[in-house]
Design an enzyme around this catalytic site. Structure first.
Site, PDB file in Angstrom:
ATOM      1  N   ARG A 101       0.846  -1.176   0.000  1.00 45.49           N
ATOM      2  CA  ARG A 101       0.000   0.000   0.000  1.00 45.49           C
ATOM      3  C   ARG A 101       0.890   1.237   0.000  1.00 45.49           C
ATOM      4  NH1 ARG A 101      -4.367   1.637   4.598  1.00 45.49           N
ATOM      5  NH2 ARG A 101      -2.495   2.063   5.785  1.00 45.49           N
ATOM      6  N   THR A 105      -0.767   7.652  -1.101  1.00 45.34           N
ATOM      7  CA  THR A 105      -2.071   7.563  -1.792  1.00 45.34           C
ATOM      8  C   THR A 105      -2.966   6.478  -1.199  1.00 45.34           C
ATOM      9  OG1 THR A 105      -1.283   5.894  -3.355  1.00 45.34           O
ATOM     10  CG2 THR A 105      -0.943   8.219  -3.966  1.00 45.34           C
ATOM     11  N   ASP A 197       1.089  -1.528  12.372  1.00 41.35           N
ATOM     12  CA  ASP A 197       1.446  -2.097  11.063  1.00 41.35           C
ATOM     13  C   ASP A 197       1.709  -3.590  11.234  1.00 41.35           C
ATOM     14  OD1 ASP A 197       3.089  -3.052   8.842  1.00 41.35           O
ATOM     15  OD2 ASP A 197       3.104  -0.958   8.209  1.00 41.35           O
ATOM     16  N   ASP A 200       5.069  -5.065   9.800  1.00 42.33           N
ATOM     17  CA  ASP A 200       6.235  -4.686  10.605  1.00 42.33           C
ATOM     18  C   ASP A 200       6.263  -5.446  11.922  1.00 42.33           C
ATOM     19  OD1 ASP A 200       7.259  -2.949   8.752  1.00 42.33           O
ATOM     20  OD2 ASP A 200       6.367  -1.160   9.642  1.00 42.33           O
TER      21      ASP A 200
HETATM   22  C1  PRP Z   1      -1.105  -3.821   4.916  1.00 45.83           C
HETATM   23  C2  PRP Z   1      -2.017  -4.986   5.255  1.00 45.83           C
HETATM   24  C3  PRP Z   1      -2.931  -5.022   4.070  1.00 45.83           C
HETATM   25  C4  PRP Z   1      -3.081  -3.565   3.715  1.00 45.83           C
HETATM   26  C5  PRP Z   1      -4.394  -3.086   4.250  1.00 45.83           C
HETATM   27  O1  PRP Z   1      -0.130  -4.218   4.041  1.00 45.83           O
HETATM   28  O2  PRP Z   1      -1.330  -6.183   5.483  1.00 45.83           O
HETATM   29  O3  PRP Z   1      -2.405  -5.760   2.975  1.00 45.83           O
HETATM   30  O4  PRP Z   1      -2.007  -2.865   4.353  1.00 45.83           O
HETATM   31  O5  PRP Z   1      -4.655  -1.799   3.853  1.00 45.83           O
HETATM   32  P1  PRP Z   1      -5.831  -1.430   2.841  1.00 45.83           P
HETATM   33  O6  PRP Z   1      -7.040  -2.174   3.262  1.00 45.83           O
HETATM   34  O7  PRP Z   1      -5.971   0.059   3.023  1.00 45.83           O
HETATM   35  O8  PRP Z   1      -5.367  -1.774   1.447  1.00 45.83           O
HETATM   36  P2  PRP Z   1       1.082  -3.269   3.588  1.00 45.83           P
HETATM   37  O9  PRP Z   1       0.749  -2.571   2.312  1.00 45.83           O
HETATM   38  O10 PRP Z   1       1.495  -2.390   4.724  1.00 45.83           O
HETATM   39  O11 PRP Z   1       2.221  -4.299   3.225  1.00 45.83           O
HETATM   40  P3  PRP Z   1       2.998  -5.362   4.146  1.00 45.83           P
HETATM   41  O12 PRP Z   1       2.030  -6.469   4.467  1.00 45.83           O
HETATM   42  O13 PRP Z   1       4.098  -5.794   3.256  1.00 45.83           O
HETATM   43  O14 PRP Z   1       3.481  -4.659   5.384  1.00 45.83           O
HETATM   44  N1  URA Z   2      -2.146  -1.936   7.391  1.00 42.84           N
HETATM   45  C1  URA Z   2      -1.737  -2.278   8.642  1.00 42.84           C
HETATM   46  O1  URA Z   2      -0.820  -3.096   8.785  1.00 42.84           O
HETATM   47  N2  URA Z   2      -2.346  -1.720   9.696  1.00 42.84           N
HETATM   48  C2  URA Z   2      -3.347  -0.831   9.563  1.00 42.84           C
HETATM   49  O2  URA Z   2      -3.890  -0.351  10.587  1.00 42.84           O
HETATM   50  C3  URA Z   2      -3.753  -0.473   8.259  1.00 42.84           C
HETATM   51  C4  URA Z   2      -3.141  -1.036   7.199  1.00 42.84           C
END
Ligand code: PRP
Ligand code: URA
Length: 206
Positions: A101, A105, A197, A200
């Protein structure tokens, strides 16, 4: 349809994950355990077929799963849900969707996709701990529908009302399962109260 799995064991474990002082080891362990508990409920309506078998004592008619299960974690954080479900469904195949994400944006960007060929006839479980704006889940489901998947369930840990609405609008045929429906998104697109997150916290990258 949205199902929120209000269960004391699931909520207790999720509470441990939400605490900011919980470290990577305990975060992952609780996620693993919740995934298994959620799988039990998510799989409640899986199609079964009757078969006649011989036990050591007699023949009997029983049932077994009629369809293959495909687990599709959205990388990275979705990986945290795979083991707990796979332990209960060891015959499941696993596909992968890489999405991140954009922090400004909040739009999802695809960087990887690898799927088993059996997806069109399988029950496909899309896995991601967080359903925030819903952009990632909506995009992931579009990707697997393009590959012919028809039976799809979305399994998340924590959802925001905004994300639930986005998935219900874009994919009304997909059942959504959550361990908790939280209050809202903040200005950075984080779920409130949420757990921060997820990627993370699982992988220790912050
Ligand atoms: C996080 C989470 C989802 C997304 C949710 O992933 O694991 O995939 O954000 O957000 P949304 O509903 O607004 O799309 P992230 O993009 O942070 O990637 P990661 O899992 O690699 O940390
Ligand atoms: N992705 C995450 O990991 N946590 C949030 O709260 C939103 C998006």
């Amino acid at each position: 349809m949205l199902t929120v799995l209000n269960h004391p064991l699931i909520t207790h474990k999720l509470t441990q994950m939400r605490k900011k002082e919980t470290g990577t080891k305990d975060f992952k362990q609780n996620l693993d355990e919740i995934a298994g508990l959620m799988a039990y409920e998510v799989c409640r309506d899986l199609p079964v077929r009757k078969i006649t078998i011989e036990t050591p004592v007699a023949s009997c008619t029983s049932t077994e799963l009629a369809k293959e299960i495909v687990l599709i974690p959205i990388l990275r954080a979705g990986l945290g849900l795979v083991n707990g479900i796979n332990d209960l469904i060891p015959t499941a195949k696993v596909g992968f969707i890489g999405l991140y994400r954009d922090e400004e944006t909040l739009e999802p960007h695809e960087y990887f996709a690898k799927f088993p060929s059996t997806m069109p006839d399988a029950v496909n479980l899309v896995l991601d701990p967080m359903l925030a704006t819903g952009g990632s889940a909506v995009a992931a489901i579009e990707m697997i529908k393009k590959r012919g998947a028809k039976s799809i369930k979305l399994v998340c840990l924590v959802g925001a009302p905004e994300g639930v609405k986005a998935v219900e609008t874009a994919h009304p045929d997909v059942d959504i399962y959550l361990a908790a429906l939280d209050d809202h998104l903040n200005e950075k697109g984080y779920i409130v109260p949420g757990l921060g997150d997820a990627g993370d916290r699982i992988f220790g990258t912050k």
